[in-house]
Design a protein around this motif. Structure first.
Motif, PDB file in Angstrom:
ATOM      1  N   UNK A 248     -21.332 -70.866 -17.896  1.00  7.21           N
ATOM      2  CA  UNK A 248     -20.385 -69.787 -17.602  1.00  7.21           C
ATOM      3  C   UNK A 248     -19.822 -69.840 -16.203  1.00  7.21           C
ATOM      4  N   UNK A 249     -20.515 -70.534 -15.285  1.00  6.58           N
ATOM      5  CA  UNK A 249     -20.050 -70.562 -13.906  1.00  6.58           C
ATOM      6  C   UNK A 249     -18.785 -71.406 -13.774  1.00  6.58           C
ATOM      7  N   UNK A 250     -17.832 -70.879 -13.054  1.00  4.28           N
ATOM      8  CA  UNK A 250     -16.572 -71.571 -12.805  1.00  4.28           C
ATOM      9  C   UNK A 250     -16.787 -72.699 -11.807  1.00  4.28           C
ATOM     10  N   UNK A 251     -16.190 -73.880 -12.012  1.00  2.00           N
ATOM     11  CA  UNK A 251     -16.293 -74.941 -11.000  1.00  2.00           C
ATOM     12  C   UNK A 251     -15.772 -74.447  -9.654  1.00  2.00           C
ATOM     13  N   UNK A 252     -16.361 -74.942  -8.578  1.00  2.76           N
ATOM     14  CA  UNK A 252     -15.907 -74.537  -7.245  1.00  2.76           C
ATOM     15  C   UNK A 252     -14.432 -74.872  -7.063  1.00  2.76           C
ATOM     16  N   UNK A 426       4.133 -56.733   0.057  1.00  2.00           N
ATOM     17  CA  UNK A 426       3.244 -57.668   0.748  1.00  2.00           C
ATOM     18  C   UNK A 426       2.353 -58.436  -0.225  1.00  2.00           C
ATOM     19  N   UNK A 427       1.844 -57.768  -1.254  1.00  2.24           N
ATOM     20  CA  UNK A 427       0.998 -58.390  -2.286  1.00  2.24           C
ATOM     21  C   UNK A 427      -0.221 -59.093  -1.695  1.00  2.24           C
ATOM     22  N   UNK A 428      -0.877 -58.448  -0.734  1.00  2.00           N
ATOM     23  CA  UNK A 428      -2.114 -58.989  -0.161  1.00  2.00           C
ATOM     24  C   UNK A 428      -3.246 -58.801  -1.164  1.00  2.00           C
ATOM     25  N   UNK A 429      -4.027 -59.851  -1.373  1.00  2.00           N
ATOM     26  CA  UNK A 429      -5.093 -59.821  -2.376  1.00  2.00           C
ATOM     27  C   UNK A 429      -6.160 -58.803  -2.005  1.00  2.00           C
ATOM     28  N   UNK A 430      -6.558 -57.986  -2.966  1.00  2.00           N
ATOM     29  CA  UNK A 430      -7.678 -57.072  -2.780  1.00  2.00           C
ATOM     30  C   UNK A 430      -8.999 -57.842  -2.912  1.00  2.00           C
ATOM     31  N   UNK A 431      -9.995 -57.429  -2.150  1.00  2.00           N
ATOM     32  CA  UNK A 431     -11.309 -58.067  -2.258  1.00  2.00           C
ATOM     33  C   UNK A 431     -11.853 -57.890  -3.667  1.00  2.00           C
ATOM     34  N   UNK A 432     -12.357 -58.987  -4.242  1.00  2.00           N
ATOM     35  CA  UNK A 432     -12.835 -58.944  -5.620  1.00  2.00           C
ATOM     36  C   UNK A 432     -14.110 -59.768  -5.768  1.00  2.00           C
ATOM     37  N   UNK A 433     -14.896 -59.422  -6.770  1.00  2.00           N
ATOM     38  CA  UNK A 433     -16.082 -60.201  -7.147  1.00  2.00           C
ATOM     39  C   UNK A 433     -16.268 -60.032  -8.643  1.00  2.00           C
ATOM     40  N   UNK A 434     -16.402 -61.155  -9.339  1.00  2.00           N
ATOM     41  CA  UNK A 434     -16.476 -61.153 -10.792  1.00  2.00           C
ATOM     42  C   UNK A 434     -17.740 -61.870 -11.252  1.00  2.00           C
ATOM     43  N   UNK A 435     -18.419 -61.311 -12.246  1.00  2.00           N
ATOM     44  CA  UNK A 435     -19.529 -61.994 -12.906  1.00  2.00           C
ATOM     45  C   UNK A 435     -18.940 -63.015 -13.870  1.00  2.00           C
ATOM     46  N   UNK A 436     -19.518 -64.220 -13.880  1.00  2.00           N
ATOM     47  CA  UNK A 436     -19.045 -65.252 -14.799  1.00  2.00           C
ATOM     48  C   UNK A 436     -20.162 -65.759 -15.717  1.00  2.00           C
ATOM     49  N   UNK A 437     -21.406 -65.763 -15.244  1.00  2.00           N
ATOM     50  CA  UNK A 437     -22.500 -66.257 -16.070  1.00  2.00           C
ATOM     51  C   UNK A 437     -23.782 -65.482 -15.831  1.00  2.00           C
ATOM     52  N   UNK A 448     -24.416 -64.995 -11.835  1.00  2.00           N
ATOM     53  CA  UNK A 448     -23.534 -65.736 -10.936  1.00  2.00           C
ATOM     54  C   UNK A 448     -22.080 -65.434 -11.195  1.00  2.00           C
ATOM     55  N   UNK A 449     -21.260 -65.788 -10.235  1.00  2.00           N
ATOM     56  CA  UNK A 449     -19.830 -65.557 -10.387  1.00  2.00           C
ATOM     57  C   UNK A 449     -19.070 -66.007  -9.160  1.00  2.00           C
TER      58      UNK A 449
END
Length: 536
Positions: A248-252, A426-437, A448-449
């Motif tokens: 499930x983990x995304x490649x770096x 501006x469309x500045x990215x908001x801080x995010x964290x996602x579960x992937x596995x 992990x994510x």
């Protein structure tokens, strides 16, 4: 079925055959009138309508629009016929009506194919003929303005017309338009090959990076949740040490093939790089043009690993990717033109009419605002903006104009495509964290994510296994570059196999904690902590 219904069904059947015909002829020009009509609707729609469609249907919005146009065309044909029959029109009036509708269909079909073929005469005329021949023959076989009342004959005529349309499709595919000139740079072609054709300049350096997945042992059970999370159980004798590459983990660092694609277009433009050139001008001291090979071999060209995210991505969504790019700083391109002190915006214009603007103050201070010409050591794939696209690390993908043709310095404020439709400028990215596995190995469970904070970076990620009541610090992998996400993992001893409410949150490089407030994508990108309930 009375006469009025028979006439309506006959006209509707003819419209269906016409639609089949234009779809069959589409390979000849690389597009069709339905896509052109849908694009016209998209461009003409108010921002609120476009935003509602994106939020409601997401990636299905464009296909749904084309289906709606097709259904409307069939319904209109049936409605016109039923109206004329119901009001007792004479045979002469019916002929005039049929002739008028036929002329309109011919004009619309030809105009649509002409637009899709970029004006190449023989292609759009042949496509028009192939599309209109089957419905024309169906009308003739059915008795002109009045379809045959015999069901068996009607079905036979309809089947023959559809078969003829399919035959036209075979012809169209055999004569189909190539994406670009066979002699010039192609989408996905090796950048080294482009350099060799020019016989000068430098080649793309080998980054030496390989993406590997840590060995996890055989997976006994694996399933995906609706939140893009893979939940798995490994064999009891699997390596107890978790890496960052479990299921499930995304490649770096991903590839062009697995990079997300989102566009405003129903059909993306095909650009011939052999004839393409980049125009650098506007409010500058000296305008100039660059060919594709000159851009690829620009002395300031460099490799960059960049994470990009779509502003319409939902919390935990998969519209975020990281890839290797070959790019040239925009400020280096503008330095050769000379930018006056009065400059305000740097506007990028695309082959499909899309525009974006970045303040000159931002561009002049950042060498990471770049024009990308390659991915994975090759030229850009068509869907990623071949031959050149803008990349602005830390800004949402809406700012990264694809198929760039012009870089224009403006002395005034420029309203961009999505800004005019109600999205943030501006469309500045908001801080995010996602579960992937999430994976179990015996009594040990790993979560992990990925986490991303744009140019602010990520300093920490916390994981909760009880819905946010308690938190633990996750381990962070070193980011592939200053412009990329960081992968995280947290391993806990959990003999209990019951359901777990997993929640993640990140702290960016400024020390600010990711907001818990849940918001939708419009107008400035989604926010909120990603959570998922899993059972192992």
């Amino acid at each position: 079925m009375d006469g009025r219904e028979r006439v309506a069904v006959g006209w509707a059947a003819t419209a269906v055959v016409w639609l089949v015909g234009i779809l069959a002829a589409a390979p000849l020009v690389g597009g069709h009138p339905l896509a052109v009509a849908a694009q016209v609707v998209i461009e003409a729609s108010p921002g609120t309508v476009a935003t509602l469609a994106i939020e409601t249907l997401g990636a299905a919005a464009q296909p749904a629009l084309m289906v709606a146009i097709a259904v409307a065309a069939v319904a209109a044909a049936a409605g016109i016929a039923a109206f004329a029959e119901g009001y007792g029109t004479t045979r002469a009036q019916e002929r005039y009506l049929a002739t008028g509708v036929s002329v309109a269909v011919v004009v619309l079909t030809a105009a649509g194919f002409r637009a899709a073929a970029d004006g190449v005469f023989w292609r759009w005329t042949l496509a028009t003929a192939l599309a209109l021949l089957p419905p024309g023959l169906l009308r003739v076989a059915s008795g002109g303005h009045r379809p045959s009342v015999g069901r068996r004959r009607t079905l036979r005529n309809l089947g023959g017309a559809v078969g003829l349309a399919a035959g036209g499709g075979v012809v169209a595919r055999s004569l189909g338009r190539p994406a670009t000139s066979s002699d010039g740079p192609q989408p996905g072609e090796s950048l080294d090959a482009v350099v060799e054709k020019r016989a000068e300049g430098t080649t793309t350096p080998d980054s030496g990076r390989t993406v590997t997945t840590a060995a996890t042992g055989e997976i006994l059970e694996s399933r995906s949740t609706t939140e893009n999370v893979v939940v798995s159980v490994a064999e009891a004798d699997a390596d107890p040490v978790f890496g960052y590459g479990f299921a499930g983990m995304t490649p770096a660092v991903g590839t062009a093939a697995d990079h997300y694609v989102v566009d405003k277009n129903v059909s993306n433009p095909s650009v011939d790089a052999e004839r393409w050139s980049l125009s650098v001008g506007g409010a500058v001291r000296e305008s100039y043009d660059l060919s594709f090979s000159e851009l690829v071999t620009h002395p300031e060209a460099r490799d960059m690993t960049v994470t990009t995210a779509c502003i319409s991505n939902s919390v935990g969504g998969n519209l975020i990717s990281t890839a290797e790019w070959r790019a040239v700083p925009v400020r280096a391109l503008l330095a050769d033109a000379g930018v006056p002190d009065a400059a305000e915006d740097v506007v990028t214009r695309a082959a499909d009419g899309y525009t974006e603007a970045i303040p000159w103050d931002v561009v002049s201070e950042r060498e990471d605002v770049v024009l990308a010409v390659g991915m994975d050591g090759r030229t850009l794939p068509k869907e990623h903006g071949f031959p050149a696209r803008l990349l602005i690390p830390g800004r949402y993908g809406m700012k990264s104009t694809k198929w760039v043709e012009d870089i224009e310095v403006s002395a005034g404020d420029h309203e961009s495509y999505w800004e005019a439709r109600g999205w943030v400028e501006e469309a500045v990215v908001n801080t995010l964290s996602y579960v992937r596995g999430v994976q179990r190995r015996g009594d040990r469970v790993a979560v992990g994510g990925v986490a991303y904070g744009g140019r602010r970076g990520i300093d920490g990620v916390e994981v909760s296994l009880d819905g946010g009541d308690t938190w633990a610090d996750a381990e962070l992998e070193a980011p592939p570059s200053p412009h990329a996400w960081r992968r995280f993992r947290h391993v806990a001893e959990l003999p209990d196999s019951g359901p777990k409410d997993v929640v993640v949150r990140a702290t960016d490089g400024t020390g600010a904690l990711q907001t818990r407030e849940e918001t939708g994508a419009h107008p400035g990108g989604s926010t909120g902590w990603h959570s998922v309930t899993v059972s192992l």
